[in-house]
Design a protein around this motif. Sequence first.
Motif, PDB file in Angstrom:
ATOM      1  N   ARG A 285     -57.585  15.375  26.598  1.00 28.72           N
ATOM      2  CA  ARG A 285     -58.334  16.114  27.632  1.00 28.72           C
ATOM      3  C   ARG A 285     -57.424  16.485  28.793  1.00 28.72           C
ATOM      4  O   ARG A 285     -57.470  17.603  29.311  1.00 28.72           O
ATOM      5  N   VAL A 286     -56.588  15.512  29.188  1.00 30.14           N
ATOM      6  CA  VAL A 286     -55.714  15.748  30.346  1.00 30.14           C
ATOM      7  C   VAL A 286     -54.619  16.756  29.977  1.00 30.14           C
ATOM      8  O   VAL A 286     -54.346  17.692  30.728  1.00 30.14           O
ATOM      9  N   LEU A 287     -54.014  16.573  28.782  1.00 34.67           N
ATOM     10  CA  LEU A 287     -52.949  17.492  28.364  1.00 34.67           C
ATOM     11  C   LEU A 287     -53.478  18.927  28.245  1.00 34.67           C
ATOM     12  O   LEU A 287     -52.868  19.881  28.743  1.00 34.67           O
ATOM     13  N   ALA A 288     -54.637  19.083  27.605  1.00 33.07           N
ATOM     14  CA  ALA A 288     -55.208  20.427  27.420  1.00 33.07           C
ATOM     15  C   ALA A 288     -55.578  21.038  28.768  1.00 33.07           C
ATOM     16  O   ALA A 288     -55.374  22.242  29.000  1.00 33.07           O
ATOM     17  N   THR A 289     -56.099  20.223  29.673  1.00 29.82           N
ATOM     18  CA  THR A 289     -56.453  20.720  31.012  1.00 29.82           C
ATOM     19  C   THR A 289     -55.204  21.185  31.745  1.00 29.82           C
ATOM     20  O   THR A 289     -55.160  22.280  32.326  1.00 29.82           O
ATOM     21  N   ARG A 290     -54.144  20.343  31.696  1.00 29.18           N
ATOM     22  CA  ARG A 290     -52.897  20.714  32.385  1.00 29.18           C
ATOM     23  C   ARG A 290     -52.321  22.000  31.784  1.00 29.18           C
ATOM     24  O   ARG A 290     -51.841  22.883  32.502  1.00 29.18           O
ATOM     25  N   MET A 291     -52.393  22.099  30.454  1.00 30.12           N
ATOM     26  CA  MET A 291     -51.827  23.290  29.811  1.00 30.12           C
ATOM     27  C   MET A 291     -52.643  24.535  30.130  1.00 30.12           C
ATOM     28  O   MET A 291     -52.087  25.621  30.330  1.00 30.12           O
ATOM     29  N   ALA A 309     -45.598  24.071  27.858  1.00 33.33           N
ATOM     30  CA  ALA A 309     -45.077  22.988  27.009  1.00 33.33           C
ATOM     31  C   ALA A 309     -45.009  21.710  27.823  1.00 33.33           C
ATOM     32  O   ALA A 309     -44.855  21.760  29.052  1.00 33.33           O
ATOM     33  N   LEU A 310     -45.149  20.584  27.133  1.00 29.60           N
ATOM     34  CA  LEU A 310     -44.979  19.276  27.794  1.00 29.60           C
ATOM     35  C   LEU A 310     -43.589  18.765  27.463  1.00 29.60           C
ATOM     36  O   LEU A 310     -43.237  18.597  26.288  1.00 29.60           O
ATOM     37  N   GLN A 311     -42.801  18.533  28.487  1.00 32.93           N
ATOM     38  CA  GLN A 311     -41.460  17.949  28.259  1.00 32.93           C
ATOM     39  C   GLN A 311     -41.337  16.756  29.176  1.00 32.93           C
ATOM     40  O   GLN A 311     -41.382  16.888  30.396  1.00 32.93           O
ATOM     41  N   GLY A 312     -41.250  15.558  28.557  1.00 30.57           N
ATOM     42  CA  GLY A 312     -41.316  14.330  29.357  1.00 30.57           C
ATOM     43  C   GLY A 312     -42.707  14.264  29.943  1.00 30.57           C
ATOM     44  O   GLY A 312     -43.702  14.416  29.239  1.00 30.57           O
ATOM     45  N   ASN A 313     -42.772  14.134  31.275  1.00 30.37           N
ATOM     46  CA  ASN A 313     -44.102  14.063  31.885  1.00 30.37           C
ATOM     47  C   ASN A 313     -44.469  15.353  32.610  1.00 30.37           C
ATOM     48  O   ASN A 313     -45.460  15.406  33.328  1.00 30.37           O
ATOM     49  N   LYS A 314     -43.641  16.365  32.415  1.00 25.89           N
ATOM     50  CA  LYS A 314     -43.829  17.606  33.182  1.00 25.89           C
ATOM     51  C   LYS A 314     -44.313  18.739  32.279  1.00 25.89           C
ATOM     52  O   LYS A 314     -43.854  18.878  31.139  1.00 25.89           O
ATOM     53  N   ILE A 315     -45.198  19.563  32.824  1.00 26.54           N
ATOM     54  CA  ILE A 315     -45.569  20.794  32.117  1.00 26.54           C
ATOM     55  C   ILE A 315     -44.586  21.881  32.540  1.00 26.54           C
ATOM     56  O   ILE A 315     -44.372  22.111  33.737  1.00 26.54           O
TER      57      ILE A 315
END
Length: 343
Positions: A285-291, A309-315
């Motif tokens: 949920r969090v990853l999709a929201t951030r993306m 893209a997610l690289q490490g903890n950063k979008i």
Amino acid sequence: MNIGILTGGGDCPGLNAAIRGVTRRSIDNYNYNVVGIKNGWDGLVKGEVEALTLLSVSGILPKGGTILGTSRKNPLKKEEDLNKVKENIKKFDIDVLAVIGGDDTLSVADKLCEMGIQCVGMPKTIDNDISGTDYTFGFDTAVSIVTDAIDRLHTTAESHHRVMVIEVMGRHTGWIAVIAGIAGGADCILIPEVPFSISNMVKLIKQRQNRGKNFSIIVVAEGAKPEESDDYISSTGKVDDFGHKILGGIGELVGEAIEKESGVDTRVTKLGHIQRGGTPTAFDRVLATRMGVAAADLVRDKKFGYMVALQGNKITSIPIKEAISVQKKVDLELYDIAKVFFG
Ligand code: F6P
């Protein structure tokens, strides 16, 4: 600015969170208009479009599937379909397509970009096989479903002293099999990246028996292949619009061969689409929201042709072309860790 969002390819948990993320950021923060395109590229061919509002995306965050619908339509296969896509983009006054998809859907976005149609991308797939992003959303939920299934299979395998083979999704890569296999304590994991041999597996089963463990759990990715064959197993033989075989059936083959060669009672479970259904995990949920939010930011920054893209903890963002250039295969160092626990 008018943004058209579409979800293409296999559905996965987190799609609605991403749709909500793009829509909220676009309307609340940038005053853009947002429309939803129904059923992936098929909806753009047919002109099936609906307005997305703050109200229409309210309450969808925890819902599995996609409120827009999806399909495996390839609009580049026929010229008349591509012409319809172009006509409908004009007709609905769409400035940018926000494309949520895996490699097939994103490869269409890439081609449209080359034709001058402005697109941004978001990587989704339970397979986690898109390059340039550490994770795609949907993957974490599938892993948790498979891990739970392996836990459940353990208790029945142990009670009956059986071998349990569990077939999981992963068309070209074995990410779900390896991560859920490690999490669930699998005794052997078969993945597309590493051809397998039945006799090795039987050795592992015997090795366990000698250690006093008279049951085994074997996780098989649907795209795994035996050493002697280069063909994927497809029990239906069906092929999708992008030319990919619909896989499935390797679990049964492996189960039969193990029972025959080891003499141990063996059962096979194919998890299938259960892995793609239901509510997303908190991580997805969090990853999709951030993306989703970051995709609207790409539009603001006019970074067309890019995918979040997610690289490490950063979008961050990378060219769509780079993301689809090569499938992200299982890291063999990770597979070596899984192998410590084989047998
Ligand atoms: O692409 C994701 C995926 O779930 C693959 O793991 C699987 O091979 C395929 O989709 C199945 O697709 P379908 O929706 O056509 O059954």
